[in-house]
Design an enzyme around this catalytic site. Structure first.
Site, PDB file in Angstrom:
ATOM      1  N   LYS A  55       0.728  -1.185   0.382  1.00  0.00           N
ATOM      2  CA  LYS A  55      -0.066  -0.150  -0.120  1.00  0.00           C
ATOM      3  C   LYS A  55       0.828   1.054  -0.055  1.00  0.00           C
ATOM      4  CE  LYS A  55      -2.434  -0.884   3.917  1.00  0.00           C
ATOM      5  NZ  LYS A  55      -1.815  -2.142   4.241  1.00  0.00           N
ATOM      6  N   ARG A  78      -9.579   1.256   8.206  1.00  0.00           N
ATOM      7  CA  ARG A  78      -8.661   0.203   9.099  1.00  0.00           C
ATOM      8  C   ARG A  78      -9.416  -0.848   9.711  1.00  0.00           C
ATOM      9  NH1 ARG A  78      -2.483   0.467   8.850  1.00  0.00           N
ATOM     10  NH2 ARG A  78      -1.998  -1.226   9.089  1.00  0.00           N
ATOM     11  N   ARG A  99      11.539  -2.632  11.145  1.00  0.00           N
ATOM     12  CA  ARG A  99      10.128  -1.770  12.247  1.00  0.00           C
ATOM     13  C   ARG A  99      10.597  -3.226  12.969  1.00  0.00           C
ATOM     14  NH1 ARG A  99       5.474   0.132   7.980  1.00  0.00           N
ATOM     15  NH2 ARG A  99       4.077  -1.148   9.660  1.00  0.00           N
ATOM     16  N   ARG A 141      -0.654  -9.176  12.950  1.00  0.00           N
ATOM     17  CA  ARG A 141      -1.550  -8.191  12.251  1.00  0.00           C
ATOM     18  C   ARG A 141      -2.119  -8.078  11.351  1.00  0.00           C
ATOM     19  NH1 ARG A 141       3.967  -5.106  10.322  1.00  0.00           N
ATOM     20  NH2 ARG A 141       2.041  -3.613   9.499  1.00  0.00           N
ATOM     21  N   ARG A 201      11.736  -5.848   4.656  1.00  0.00           N
ATOM     22  CA  ARG A 201      11.264  -5.310   4.633  1.00  0.00           C
ATOM     23  C   ARG A 201      11.795  -4.029   5.477  1.00  0.00           C
ATOM     24  NH1 ARG A 201       5.322  -2.995   4.632  1.00  0.00           N
ATOM     25  NH2 ARG A 201       5.368  -3.615   7.102  1.00  0.00           N
TER      26      ARG A 201
HETATM   27  P1  AMP Z   1       1.295   0.637   9.507  1.00  0.00           P
HETATM   28  O1  AMP Z   1       2.358   1.306   9.049  1.00  0.00           O
HETATM   29  O2  AMP Z   1      -0.082   0.809   7.759  1.00  0.00           O
HETATM   30  O3  AMP Z   1       1.333  -0.710   8.567  1.00  0.00           O
HETATM   31  O4  AMP Z   1       0.929   0.697  10.202  1.00  0.00           O
HETATM   32  C1  AMP Z   1       1.250   0.202  11.841  1.00  0.00           C
HETATM   33  C2  AMP Z   1       0.699  -0.225  13.054  1.00  0.00           C
HETATM   34  O5  AMP Z   1      -0.238   1.462  13.573  1.00  0.00           O
HETATM   35  C3  AMP Z   1      -0.409  -0.676  12.914  1.00  0.00           C
HETATM   36  O6  AMP Z   1      -0.266  -2.451  12.989  1.00  0.00           O
HETATM   37  C4  AMP Z   1      -1.422  -0.106  13.764  1.00  0.00           C
HETATM   38  O7  AMP Z   1      -0.871  -0.783  15.101  1.00  0.00           O
HETATM   39  C5  AMP Z   1      -1.382   1.309  13.802  1.00  0.00           C
HETATM   40  N1  AMP Z   1      -2.581   1.976  12.823  1.00  0.00           N
HETATM   41  C6  AMP Z   1      -2.123   3.055  11.883  1.00  0.00           C
HETATM   42  N2  AMP Z   1      -2.977   2.956  10.641  1.00  0.00           N
HETATM   43  C7  AMP Z   1      -4.077   3.098  11.435  1.00  0.00           C
HETATM   44  C8  AMP Z   1      -5.602   2.848  11.531  1.00  0.00           C
HETATM   45  N3  AMP Z   1      -6.050   3.036  10.151  1.00  0.00           N
HETATM   46  N4  AMP Z   1      -6.030   2.490  12.254  1.00  0.00           N
HETATM   47  C9  AMP Z   1      -5.678   1.572  13.658  1.00  0.00           C
HETATM   48  N5  AMP Z   1      -4.804   1.559  13.680  1.00  0.00           N
HETATM   49  C10 AMP Z   1      -3.458   1.723  13.102  1.00  0.00           C
END
Ligand code: AMP
Length: 210
Positions: free
Chosen positions: A13, A88, A156, A167, A123
């Protein structure tokens, strides 16, 4: 163009959102990047979000809804934006609709779980600017160094294999229902995983007619 990128963690994404943002000349709003910056800066939102993120769980909807409402008010979002990693959950999507957010399309990147696990292990991300790389599929020009800002690349914490499993479970339970949500609204564009980043981008362009 106002777009939402849907898909499992590691589906690409963020990578595709950056490519689309350049092509369409609109900003990307990544809640993951905003939250990581808040954790690093030790803000109240960061302190609240950290334990959820470390566990591979979702940060509570009210926190996310506030972040998105604020981000979309920026003047740079007036002519469009790409939402990466948000909504999400169904409540997040409903809250955005209530706030009058009208998107053109939700692009769903379909990648199977085995491929996701394999991708996450390679990653690398830049904590300074949020850029994302992969040691094989998308390496930086110089190993360990961000092409965009020269920052030192890191793994990360939530890309650790045990957290990736959480996740993915979270994705299937809480985020996947959004596919039907946007399908019902006639907004869904599904893009099947392709062997390369460029091939996936080409499929997205085709799906969006750009
Ligand atoms: P990402 O970088 O998009 O994979 O986000 C990393 C982490 O941030 C996720 O595993 C969640 O803990 C939190 N997070 C990011 N975006 C959201 C969202 N829209 N709703 C809830 N948690 C989020």
């Amino acid at each position: 163009m106002k777009l939402i990128m849907l898909g499992a963690p590691g589906a690409g994404k963020g990578t595709q959102a950056e490519i689309l943002a350049k092509k369409l000349d609109v900003p990307t709003i990544s809640t993951g990047n905003i939250l990581r910056a808040a954790v690093k800066a030790g803000t109240p939102i960061g302190l609240k979000a950290k334990s959820f993120m470390d566990a591979g769980a979702l940060v509570p909807d009210d926190v996310i809804i506030g972040i998105v409402a604020e981000a979309l008010q920026g003047p740079e979002c007036a002519k469009g934006y790409i939402l990466d990693g948000v909504p999400r959950t169904i409540p997040q999507a409903e809250a955005m609709e209530e706030q009058g957010v009208q998107i053109d399309f939700a692009v769903d990147l379909e990648v199977d779980d085995d491929t996701i696990v394999e991708r996450m292990s390679g990653r690398r991300t830049c904590p300074a600017c949020g850029a994302s790389y992969h040691v094989i599929n998308n390496p930086p020009k110089q190993e360990g160094v961000c092409d965009q800002c020269g920052g030192a690349l890191t793994i990360r914490a939530d890309d650790a294999p045990e957290t990736v499993k959480n996740r993915l479970d979270t994705y299937h339970k809480q985020t996947e229902p959004l596919i039907a949500f946007y399908q019902e609204r006639g907004k869904l564009k599904t893009v099947a995983n392709q062997p390369t980043i460029q091939a996936t981008t080409a499929e997205i362009y085709k799906a969006l007619g750009i």
